[in-house]
Every structure is written in C-alpha cells, then in structure tokens.
Design a protein around this motif. Structure first.
Motif, PDB file in Angstrom:
ATOM      1  N   SER A  25      24.461  32.522  57.423  1.00 17.92           N
ATOM      2  CA  SER A  25      25.250  34.411  56.736  1.00 17.92           C
ATOM      3  C   SER A  25      26.544  33.840  57.528  1.00 17.92           C
ATOM      4  CB  SER A  25      24.432  35.276  57.670  1.00 17.92           C
ATOM      5  OG  SER A  25      24.758  36.799  57.484  1.00 17.92           O
ATOM      6  N   ALA A  26      27.311  34.515  55.862  1.00 18.27           N
ATOM      7  CA  ALA A  26      29.394  34.864  56.573  1.00 18.27           C
ATOM      8  C   ALA A  26      29.276  36.212  56.824  1.00 18.27           C
ATOM      9  CB  ALA A  26      29.605  33.930  54.905  1.00 18.27           C
ATOM     10  N   HIS A  27      30.099  36.303  57.385  1.00 16.53           N
ATOM     11  CA  HIS A  27      30.814  37.835  58.225  1.00 16.53           C
ATOM     12  C   HIS A  27      31.734  38.032  57.189  1.00 16.53           C
ATOM     13  CE1 HIS A  27      31.229  40.808  60.790  1.00 16.53           C
ATOM     14  NE2 HIS A  27      31.669  41.685  60.090  1.00 16.53           N
ATOM     15  N   ILE A  28      31.603  38.453  56.207  1.00 21.17           N
ATOM     16  CA  ILE A  28      32.647  39.209  55.066  1.00 21.17           C
ATOM     17  C   ILE A  28      33.588  40.619  55.187  1.00 21.17           C
ATOM     18  CG2 ILE A  28      32.880  38.890  52.407  1.00 21.17           C
ATOM     19  CD1 ILE A  28      32.045  36.655  51.918  1.00 21.17           C
ATOM     20  N   ILE A  29      34.088  40.205  55.243  1.00 21.76           N
ATOM     21  CA  ILE A  29      35.149  42.266  55.986  1.00 21.76           C
ATOM     22  C   ILE A  29      35.949  42.148  54.321  1.00 21.76           C
ATOM     23  CG2 ILE A  29      36.111  43.133  57.444  1.00 21.76           C
ATOM     24  CD1 ILE A  29      36.174  41.333  59.499  1.00 21.76           C
ATOM     25  N   ALA A  30      35.515  43.533  53.360  1.00 18.58           N
ATOM     26  CA  ALA A  30      35.936  43.428  52.547  1.00 18.58           C
ATOM     27  C   ALA A  30      37.680  44.730  52.794  1.00 18.58           C
ATOM     28  CB  ALA A  30      35.367  44.652  51.588  1.00 18.58           C
ATOM     29  N   ASP A  31      38.715  44.381  52.607  1.00 20.05           N
ATOM     30  CA  ASP A  31      39.812  45.676  53.031  1.00 20.05           C
ATOM     31  C   ASP A  31      39.375  47.248  51.395  1.00 20.05           C
ATOM     32  OD1 ASP A  31      40.651  44.346  54.576  1.00 20.05           O
ATOM     33  OD2 ASP A  31      42.622  43.714  53.193  1.00 20.05           O
ATOM     34  N   TYR A  32      38.630  46.675  50.640  1.00 17.73           N
ATOM     35  CA  TYR A  32      38.491  47.219  50.227  1.00 17.73           C
ATOM     36  C   TYR A  32      37.438  47.321  49.092  1.00 17.73           C
ATOM     37  CZ  TYR A  32      41.396  46.107  46.267  1.00 17.73           C
ATOM     38  OH  TYR A  32      41.622  45.443  44.936  1.00 17.73           O
ATOM     39  N   GLU A  33      35.887  48.455  48.380  1.00 18.62           N
ATOM     40  CA  GLU A  33      35.736  48.677  47.256  1.00 18.62           C
ATOM     41  C   GLU A  33      35.940  48.486  45.865  1.00 18.62           C
ATOM     42  OE1 GLU A  33      31.912  49.968  48.883  1.00 18.62           O
ATOM     43  OE2 GLU A  33      31.797  48.795  50.480  1.00 18.62           O
ATOM     44  N   GLU A  34      35.347  48.136  45.053  1.00 18.50           N
ATOM     45  CA  GLU A  34      35.596  48.858  43.493  1.00 18.50           C
ATOM     46  C   GLU A  34      33.938  48.498  42.650  1.00 18.50           C
ATOM     47  OE1 GLU A  34      37.120  47.053  39.652  1.00 18.50           O
ATOM     48  OE2 GLU A  34      37.778  46.163  41.088  1.00 18.50           O
TER      49      GLU A  34
ATOM     50  N   LEU B 252      33.558  43.365  46.148  1.00 16.00           N
ATOM     51  CA  LEU B 252      34.033  43.307  47.586  1.00 16.00           C
ATOM     52  C   LEU B 252      35.816  42.741  47.465  1.00 16.00           C
ATOM     53  CD1 LEU B 252      31.335  42.525  49.747  1.00 16.00           C
ATOM     54  CD2 LEU B 252      31.757  44.323  48.740  1.00 16.00           C
ATOM     55  N   ARG B 253      36.610  43.226  47.589  1.00 15.70           N
ATOM     56  CA  ARG B 253      37.431  43.061  46.841  1.00 15.70           C
ATOM     57  C   ARG B 253      38.680  42.512  48.317  1.00 15.70           C
ATOM     58  NH1 ARG B 253      38.448  41.322  41.682  1.00 15.70           N
ATOM     59  NH2 ARG B 253      37.427  42.824  40.424  1.00 15.70           N
ATOM     60  N   LYS B 254      39.484  41.244  48.074  1.00 18.11           N
ATOM     61  CA  LYS B 254      40.561  41.509  49.412  1.00 18.11           C
ATOM     62  C   LYS B 254      39.513  40.863  50.562  1.00 18.11           C
ATOM     63  CE  LYS B 254      44.397  41.991  47.029  1.00 18.11           C
ATOM     64  NZ  LYS B 254      45.603  40.844  47.016  1.00 18.11           N
ATOM     65  N   CYS B 255      38.682  39.797  50.611  1.00 19.98           N
ATOM     66  CA  CYS B 255      37.702  39.852  51.589  1.00 19.98           C
ATOM     67  C   CYS B 255      38.558  38.796  52.377  1.00 19.98           C
ATOM     68  CB  CYS B 255      36.486  39.284  51.010  1.00 19.98           C
ATOM     69  SG  CYS B 255      35.460  40.435  49.704  1.00 19.98           S
ATOM     70  N   ARG B 256      37.825  38.580  53.782  1.00 18.62           N
ATOM     71  CA  ARG B 256      37.808  37.899  54.505  1.00 18.62           C
ATOM     72  C   ARG B 256      36.742  37.258  55.458  1.00 18.62           C
ATOM     73  NH1 ARG B 256      38.708  39.437  60.061  1.00 18.62           N
ATOM     74  NH2 ARG B 256      39.136  41.565  60.436  1.00 18.62           N
ATOM     75  N   VAL B 257      36.964  36.298  55.642  1.00 15.30           N
ATOM     76  CA  VAL B 257      35.697  35.967  56.480  1.00 15.30           C
ATOM     77  C   VAL B 257      35.507  35.511  58.452  1.00 15.30           C
ATOM     78  CG1 VAL B 257      33.883  33.218  56.811  1.00 15.30           C
ATOM     79  CG2 VAL B 257      34.591  34.160  54.630  1.00 15.30           C
ATOM     80  N   SER B 258      35.054  36.068  58.839  1.00 10.49           N
ATOM     81  CA  SER B 258      34.662  36.238  60.545  1.00 10.49           C
ATOM     82  C   SER B 258      34.558  35.254  60.937  1.00 10.49           C
ATOM     83  CB  SER B 258      35.397  37.970  61.306  1.00 10.49           C
ATOM     84  OG  SER B 258      33.890  37.665  61.003  1.00 10.49           O
ATOM     85  N   GLU B 259      33.328  34.644  60.818  1.00  6.92           N
ATOM     86  CA  GLU B 259      32.700  33.996  61.323  1.00  6.92           C
ATOM     87  C   GLU B 259      31.303  33.212  60.262  1.00  6.92           C
ATOM     88  OE1 GLU B 259      29.489  34.593  61.922  1.00  6.92           O
ATOM     89  OE2 GLU B 259      29.503  36.682  62.469  1.00  6.92           O
TER      90      GLU B 259
END
Length: 204
Positions: A107-116, A138-145
């Motif tokens: 599982s990838a923990h994905i954090i989205a800055d905003y949603e379209e 999910l836009r402008k995402c980053r993966v924390s773990e």
C-alpha cells in the motif's frame, strides 16, 4: 486542503530465508489506473507525483513496524518501487511469511494537495488514459511511505519479495536480477487470474 489516501497493490511472493543475506523487494506500488476508495472512484495523477530519495517501507502503515526502505520511480505511467528489507524482527517475519506463501500486498500512502471532481460523463486524460466521471482525480500528490498489508485497494498492482537465491546470483539486485515492467505486468496477469478464481469476500 491535503487529502491522505492509502493505495494498495496486489500480491507478494518469495522463496528461502537467511539472516545473513539481505532480502530485496520490488513491484508496482500504484498502477496509475482508477480504483475505488471508500465507495468513491478515484485516480492518482502520477505526472508530477513527488517522493523522497529513500522511502520508508512499513507494515500496515505502523511507524513502529519498520520493515525496509525503497526507491520510487514512475515508469510507463505506473509507480514502481525497488528496495531492501531490514534485518530486524519485522523484516524477517515478513520474509518468512511471504516464503510460506502468504499473499502480501503493498500500500502506498499518497497525500493529495487537492482533488479535482469529474461530473458524470465528463472526461479527462490522466496517466496516459482517458477517464470518465463521476471520478475524483488526486492532484499534486506525494508519497510519504509504502506498507506491506494483507489487503488491497488498487488491485492492478503487485509486489514481490525476491529470494535470497536471486540476490546471491547477482550482488546488485537493482540490475540484472530486477524484473522489467513487462515481467512485472506478466506476473500481475498471472496473479489476477489466480485471485479471480478465488471466492470473493466482503468484510463489514
């Protein structure tokens, strides 16, 4: 507003254990395709996704259960990871259970800055494909773990824990012994056919 998503892949496999041999893992952490999360159709835009040079690998998203670390990259519109297991209690237990045949997922923990939001019938091109609403992008995402887990959300991805035999035959697991995207995709098709033949269960 940032939104957190835990996006999961499909399976894991390995053979053999040895406390003196580093075990590696690799796979597709996110397929780049639509998935259903809490009853909502969604897709993570991988075109500008960000992540650290080295990403933690956990068990069940528990920060106290560290099992390894990995390097993420985007290839063929998929989020790919290659990493090493830690030689600790959690890493060793994960390898042993995988060796015994337990079908771990990732599982990838994905954090989205905003949603379209796409309304019904509205279309957009995401990760090289046309998607149709209703759907959340999910836009402008980053993966924390990333985490190993028994269950999955994105069922078109996969993970594998490599055998110590493969590591011994090639001291650098990131080269010849690593699977190509085509090989991972072929393995995914095999796993998908297997799981499709199994009884479906709904956990409430």
């Amino acid at each position: 507003m940032r939104t957190h998503y835990l996006l999961t892949d499909d399976s894991a496999a390995s053979i053999g254990t040895d406390g003196n041999t580093k075990r590696t893992f690799q796979g597709i952490a996110n397929s780049g395709k639509p998935f259903v999360y809490h009853g909502q159709r969604a897709i993570a835009d991988l075109s500008d996704i960000t992540f650290a040079d080295k990403v933690p690998a956990l068990l069940l998203h528990d920060r106290d259960k560290r099992v390894g670390f990995g390097v993420l990259s985007v290839a063929d519109n998929q989020l790919v990871i290659t990493g090493e297991l830690l030689d600790n209690e959690h890493g060793q237990n994960l390898a042993k259970e995988s060796d015994a045949g337990f079908p771990f997922q990732m599982s990838a923990h994905i954090i989205a800055d905003y949603e379209e939001k796409l309304s019904h019938g509205q279309t957009a091109v995401v990760n090289g494909q046309t998607v149709t609403g209703e759907m959340t992008i999910l836009r402008k995402c980053r993966v924390s773990e990333v985490s190993f887990t028994p269950t999955g959300v994105d069922n078109q991805t996969m993970a594998m824990i490599l055998s110590e035999f493969a590591n011994q035959s090639n001291p650098n697991p990131n080269k010849e012994s690593s699977m190509t995207i085509e090989q991972l995709t072929a393995k995914l098709a095999e796993l998908t056919a297997y799981f499709a033949s199994q009884p479906h269960r709904l956990l409430l």
